[in-house]
Design a protein around this motif. Structure first.
Motif, short mmCIF file in Angstrom:
data_model
loop_
_atom_site.label_atom_id
_atom_site.label_comp_id
_atom_site.label_asym_id
_atom_site.label_seq_id
_atom_site.Cartn_x
_atom_site.Cartn_y
_atom_site.Cartn_z
N PHE A 42 5.93 -11.18 4.32
CA PHE A 42 5.93 -9.64 3.21
C PHE A 42 5.03 -9.73 2.13
O PHE A 42 4.42 -8.95 1.86
CB PHE A 42 7.48 -9.31 3.05
CG PHE A 42 7.60 -8.35 2.04
CD1 PHE A 42 7.69 -7.10 2.76
CD2 PHE A 42 7.51 -8.27 0.73
CE1 PHE A 42 8.21 -5.80 2.23
CE2 PHE A 42 7.94 -7.10 0.22
CZ PHE A 42 7.87 -5.94 0.47
N ASP A 43 4.83 -10.97 1.44
CA ASP A 43 4.17 -11.00 0.24
C ASP A 43 2.81 -10.97 0.55
O ASP A 43 2.12 -10.72 -0.39
CB ASP A 43 4.52 -12.50 -0.37
CG ASP A 43 6.05 -12.66 -0.60
OD1 ASP A 43 6.77 -11.45 -1.23
OD2 ASP A 43 6.60 -13.62 -0.55
N THR A 44 2.28 -11.28 1.65
CA THR A 44 0.86 -11.00 1.74
C THR A 44 0.48 -9.62 2.11
O THR A 44 -0.70 -9.34 2.24
CB THR A 44 0.17 -11.85 2.86
OG1 THR A 44 0.88 -11.48 4.08
CG2 THR A 44 0.75 -13.42 2.62
N LEU A 45 1.51 -8.59 2.38
CA LEU A 45 1.04 -7.22 2.69
C LEU A 45 0.63 -6.54 1.65
O LEU A 45 1.01 -6.59 0.26
CB LEU A 45 2.38 -6.70 3.34
CG LEU A 45 2.67 -7.25 4.57
CD1 LEU A 45 4.03 -6.41 4.94
CD2 LEU A 45 1.76 -7.09 5.63
N GLU A 46 -0.27 -5.51 1.63
CA GLU A 46 -0.94 -4.60 0.75
C GLU A 46 -0.65 -3.32 1.19
O GLU A 46 -1.23 -2.96 2.31
CB GLU A 46 -2.36 -5.00 0.39
CG GLU A 46 -2.21 -6.39 -0.57
CD GLU A 46 -3.86 -6.77 -0.73
OE1 GLU A 46 -4.69 -6.00 -0.64
OE2 GLU A 46 -4.00 -8.00 -0.94
N LYS A 47 -0.49 -2.32 0.36
CA LYS A 47 -0.75 -1.01 0.68
C LYS A 47 -2.06 -0.57 1.07
O LYS A 47 -3.02 -0.95 0.53
CB LYS A 47 -0.20 -0.04 -0.59
CG LYS A 47 0.02 1.29 -0.28
CD LYS A 47 0.41 2.25 -1.42
CE LYS A 47 0.32 3.48 -1.25
NZ LYS A 47 0.38 4.50 -2.17
N GLY A 48 -2.35 0.06 2.29
CA GLY A 48 -3.72 0.46 2.98
C GLY A 48 -4.19 -0.52 3.71
O GLY A 48 -5.05 -0.02 4.77
N GLN A 49 -3.37 -1.68 4.09
CA GLN A 49 -3.89 -2.41 4.85
C GLN A 49 -3.43 -2.14 6.56
O GLN A 49 -2.61 -1.35 6.72
CB GLN A 49 -3.00 -3.88 4.68
CG GLN A 49 -3.22 -4.98 5.64
CD GLN A 49 -2.07 -5.93 5.38
OE1 GLN A 49 -1.66 -6.21 4.52
NE2 GLN A 49 -2.04 -7.10 6.45
N VAL A 50 -4.68 -2.14 7.27
CA VAL A 50 -4.60 -1.68 8.41
C VAL A 50 -3.91 -2.94 9.46
O VAL A 50 -4.11 -3.84 9.41
CB VAL A 50 -5.99 -1.61 9.16
CG1 VAL A 50 -5.80 -1.24 10.63
CG2 VAL A 50 -6.50 -0.50 8.48
N ILE A 51 -2.70 -2.26 10.08
CA ILE A 51 -1.82 -3.06 10.86
C ILE A 51 -2.46 -3.26 12.41
O ILE A 51 -1.79 -4.26 13.16
CB ILE A 51 -0.52 -2.92 10.78
CG1 ILE A 51 -0.16 -1.54 11.41
CG2 ILE A 51 -0.02 -3.20 9.42
CD1 ILE A 51 0.93 -1.42 12.21
N GLY A 52 -3.15 -2.15 12.78
CA GLY A 52 -3.32 -2.40 14.28
C GLY A 52 -3.99 -1.04 14.68
O GLY A 52 -3.61 0.10 14.00
N SER A 53 -4.32 -0.85 15.92
CA SER A 53 -4.66 0.26 16.50
C SER A 53 -4.70 0.28 17.90
O SER A 53 -4.64 -0.89 18.73
CB SER A 53 -5.95 1.11 16.01
OG SER A 53 -7.01 0.24 16.73
N LYS A 54 -4.29 1.22 18.74
CA LYS A 54 -4.40 1.45 20.26
C LYS A 54 -4.76 2.67 20.65
O LYS A 54 -4.49 3.71 20.00
CB LYS A 54 -3.27 0.41 20.74
CG LYS A 54 -2.04 1.48 20.88
CD LYS A 54 -0.92 0.71 21.37
CE LYS A 54 -0.87 0.38 22.79
NZ LYS A 54 0.41 -0.07 23.30
N THR A 55 -5.33 2.70 21.87
CA THR A 55 -5.59 3.78 22.53
C THR A 55 -4.66 3.97 23.82
O THR A 55 -4.33 3.12 24.50
CB THR A 55 -6.95 4.13 23.14
OG1 THR A 55 -7.80 4.02 22.05
CG2 THR A 55 -7.18 5.32 23.76
N ILE A 56 -3.94 5.27 23.87
CA ILE A 56 -2.72 5.51 24.93
C ILE A 56 -3.50 6.51 25.67
O ILE A 56 -3.73 7.63 25.26
CB ILE A 56 -1.60 5.90 24.19
CG1 ILE A 56 -0.99 4.86 23.45
CG2 ILE A 56 -0.43 6.11 25.44
CD1 ILE A 56 -0.01 5.33 22.42
#
Lengths: 146, 148
Positions: free
Chosen positions: A4-18
Motif C-alpha cells: 500500500f505504501d508504494t502506491l501513488e495516485k495516477g499510477q497505472v495498475i494494468g490494462s487488457k483488451t477483452i
C-alpha cells in the motif's frame, strides 16, 4: 502482494483488451439469466432503434474488473464497484464468419489508482473502458481492500 | 405513461432463496472472462483463505436482477420492460460471496425521477444470508425510455 505504501495516485495498475462476439453474449445471457433479446436478436435490437445487437452492460462491467482482480491477486478484495453505462457496445455479426470464432468487438480497459485511503487501507481504481477510442463506461470505480 | 412515482419506498420482500453453486460461479466467471483461479479451483480459493469458490465481483447481479424483475413485473410500477436501459450499477460487498451461500434479497425502490420524456428508477437490493448476515448491497438505475 501489493504494498500500500508504494502506491501513488495516477499510477497505472494494468490494462487488457477483452474481445466480445455474439457467442460471448449468448454465454453471458445464460450465465446471468439476462435474456433481453437486444443482446442476441438483431431484428429486435433494430426494432427498438439500436444499431445492432449490443453487449449487456453487465458483461462489460463484469469483464472490465478483471484488470483489478488480477492486479490485487484476489477478486474478493474488490469491496465496492460501480459504473455508469454511457454508450452501447455494438457487437456485429459479419457475413461469412462463425459467430463464435470471429474475434468480435474489442473493449480496451485501463486501470489507474484514483484515490488512496490510508486509514481504511483501500485504493480506488478508476477504470477507463473504451471501444475504438469512445468511452463506453463512465465513473467506473473499484475500491480494493489492501 | 411514465413510471408511477408512488412506488418510491416500496419494499419487495426477501422471499426466494438463491443457492450459490460452484458450477454457477465457474459458469459466470467464464462468461465474464474472469481469470482468477479462485473462481474455478478450490485450492486456489483456499490459498486466499476461503473454504469454497469465490464469486466474481459482479456475481450478485444475478440475485439483484431477480429482485428487480419483481419491480418490473409489478403492474403498479408502470415500467415497460421493452423500453428499459440499464443506466448505472453499484455493488458494495460486506463480505465476499462464496459457493454454498444461501442468499435472499430485499428490494427497495429508492428514487423515481423524470428524465426528459422518460424516467429513471433507482432500486437497492439488500442481500443477506438466510440467517441474516449482511452480504452485499446493490444499487441499480434503470432508464425507461418514453414510448413513441
Amino acid at each position: 502482494m501489493i504494498d500500500f505504501d508504494t502506491l501513488e495516485k495516477g499510477q497505472v495498475i494494468g490494462s487488457k483488451t477483452i474481445s466480445v462476439n455474439r457467442g460471448d453474449l449468448v454465454r453471458y445471457a445464460g450465465a446471468s439469466g439476462d435474456f433481453n433479446p437486444i443482446h442476441w436478436n438483431e431484428r429486435f435490437a433494430k426494432e427498438v432503434e439500436l444499431d445492432s445487437v449490443i453487449a449487456h452492460g453487465m458483461f462489460t462491467m463484469g469483464s472490465a474488473v478483471d484488470v483489478v482482480s488480477e492486479w490485487v491477486g484476489n477478486p474478493a478484495a474488490v469491496i465496492d464497484y460501480q459504473t455508469r453505462f454511457t454508450k452501447p457496445v455494438v457487437v456485429q455479426d459479419p457475413a461469412g464468419t462463425n459467430p463464435t470464432d470471429q474475434p468480435g468487438t474489442e473493449i480496451l480497459v485501463e486501470g489507474k489508482v484514483g484515490a488512496l485511503d490510508a486509514e481504511a487501507h483501500t485504493a480506488r481504481i478508476d477504470l477507463t473502458v473504451s471501444v475504438d477510442g469512445t468511452k463506453v463506461l463512465m465513473k467506473s470505480q473499484a475500491v480494493v481492500q489492501l | 405513461m411514465g413510471i408511477n412515482p408512488d412506488i418510491v419506498g416500496r419494499v419487495y420482500p426477501a422471499d426466494e432463496t438463491y443457492q450459490v453453486g460452484r458450477e454457477k460461479i465457474r459458469e459466470f466467471a467464464a462468461a465474464t472472462k474472469a481469470t482468477s483461479r479462485a473462481h474455478y479451483d478450490l485450492d486456489a480459493a483456499a490459498e486466499l483463505g476461503f473454504a469454497d469458490l469465490i464469486a466474481p465481483p459482479t456475481f450478485a447481479i444475478i440475485i439483484a436482477q431477480r429482485a428487480d424483475a419483481k419491480l418490473v413485473a409489478d403492474p403498479e410500477s408502470g415500467i415497460d420492460f421493452t423500453r428499459v436501459v440499464h443506466a448505472d450499477q453499484r455493488f458494495t460487498h460486506h463480505r465476499p460471496i462464496v459457493a454454498g451461500d444461501e442468499l435472499v434479497a430485499e428490494l427497495h425502490v429508492d428514487l423515481v425521477r423524470e428524465m426528459g420524456a422518460g424516467a429513471m428508477i433507482t432500486s437497492r437490493a439488500e442481500i443477506t444470508t438466510t440467517s441474516g448476515e449482511k452480504i452485499a448491497t446493490t444499487i441499480s438505475s434503470l432508464l425507461v425510455r418514453a414510448g413513441e
